[in-house]
Design an enzyme around this catalytic site. Structure first.
Site, PDB file in Angstrom:
ATOM      1  N   ASP A 168      42.966  51.196  27.127  1.00 40.29           N
ATOM      2  CA  ASP A 168      41.996  52.226  26.760  1.00 40.29           C
ATOM      3  C   ASP A 168      42.680  53.564  26.482  1.00 40.29           C
ATOM      4  OD1 ASP A 168      40.065  50.352  27.029  1.00 40.29           O
ATOM      5  OD2 ASP A 168      39.019  51.283  28.715  1.00 40.29           O
TER       6      ASP A 168
ATOM      7  N   ASP B  22      43.596  57.177  31.543  1.00 36.57           N
ATOM      8  CA  ASP B  22      42.382  56.433  31.903  1.00 36.57           C
ATOM      9  C   ASP B  22      42.592  55.765  33.254  1.00 36.57           C
ATOM     10  OD1 ASP B  22      39.709  55.485  31.240  1.00 36.57           O
ATOM     11  OD2 ASP B  22      40.615  53.493  31.132  1.00 36.57           O
TER      12      ASP B  22
ATOM     13  N   HIS C 176      37.423  46.473  29.909  1.00 34.86           N
ATOM     14  CA  HIS C 176      38.053  47.775  30.088  1.00 34.86           C
ATOM     15  C   HIS C 176      39.401  47.578  30.785  1.00 34.86           C
ATOM     16  CE1 HIS C 176      34.421  50.616  29.630  1.00 34.86           C
ATOM     17  NE2 HIS C 176      34.158  49.469  29.037  1.00 34.86           N
TER      18      HIS C 176
ATOM     19  N   HIS D 221      35.702  45.689  34.342  1.00 35.31           N
ATOM     20  CA  HIS D 221      37.157  45.652  34.119  1.00 35.31           C
ATOM     21  C   HIS D 221      37.807  44.308  34.428  1.00 35.31           C
ATOM     22  CE1 HIS D 221      37.293  46.184  38.459  1.00 35.31           C
ATOM     23  NE2 HIS D 221      36.839  47.425  38.386  1.00 35.31           N
TER      24      HIS D 221
END
Length: 236
Positions: free
Chosen positions: A157, A7, A152, A57
């Site tokens: 993740d 990711d 995030h 994020h």
């Protein structure tokens, strides 16, 4: 099989507009088991971060000022993923950003380094058409704890996606015979198991009900794998 669940987080949504990777995280799956081997860096993008991206994020440009540039970790990253199958949720997004970063360095695209790329978003859409298939929805569907995912983050993740992927593909795995475990991994042990004399083994025949249940399970695997059930390969 060696697989890398990957990711990234970025400064924005479009690599074609010059947006860059600011975090990259990957975890290793070997023979369907998570290992302790992982890859993680925060990166200085050498450009501003879009407000919308930062809201997702939570990574600020100030935090990234003393972090390495992608060029400084590119070789290490390629060594980590080389020869593996990449597992990515919404793979075209991350692959596009990775290839843009590699192209800036005149380095080979990621597809030439890895043996394959598997998009779990596409897999989920095929399995659950018309439903929400983002990572949070899949965690809820497969009862995977994502309580730490308030924002995030690439490594977190990737770890969660690894659990989701294993859960999504568990049907066919359930019929595989494990030849090794944590305390018995040598080839010699496998050979020892396989050379046990059959003359001392009691043979139990499956009942008609058990055969019917087995055939139903194979049919379900055939459906889920879109005709790729190896146990039916000689029958179709």
């Amino acid at each position: 099989m060696r697989q890398i669940v990957l990711d990234t987080e970025t400064t924005g949504l479009e690599h074609k507009l010059g947006h860059r990777i600011i975090e990259i995280g990957g975890v290793e799956i070997n023979n369907r088991r998570l290992t302790s081997h992982h890859f993680h860096y925060y990166l200085n993008p050498e450009r501003e971060i879009d407000e919308g991206a930062q809201a997702v994020h939570g990574i600020s440009l100030d935090f990234l000022q003393d972090k390495p540039r992608f060029a400084e970790i590119a070789a290490e990253f390629l060594d980590f993923v080389r020869g593996a199958e990449l597992i990515i949720h919404n793979a075209p997004f991350d692959i596009g950003f990775l290839n843009a970063e590699l192209a800036r360095l005149d380095m080979e695209p990621i597809e030439s380094v890895c043996c394959a790329v598997l998009d779990t978003l596409r897999m989920a859409k095929e399995r659950f058409p018309g439903k929400r298939n983002n990572l949070d929805a899949l965690c809820e569907r497969y009862a995977i704890d994502n309580s730490k995912r308030t924002l995030h983050g690439a490594l977190l993740d990737a770890e969660i996606l690894a659990e989701v992927y294993i859960a999504m593909t568990r049907g066919q795995e359930s019929l595989l015979m494990e030849l090794t475990d944590d305390s018995n991994t040598g080839q010699g042990h496998i050979e020892e198991r396989l050379t046990i004399s059959a003359h001392h083994q009691r043979v139990l025949r499956a009942s008609p009900e058990e055969i019917a249940e087995h055939e139903a399970l194979l049919a379900e695997i055939q459906k889920e794998s879109k005709g790729k059930c190896v146990w039916l390969a000689d029958l179709t």
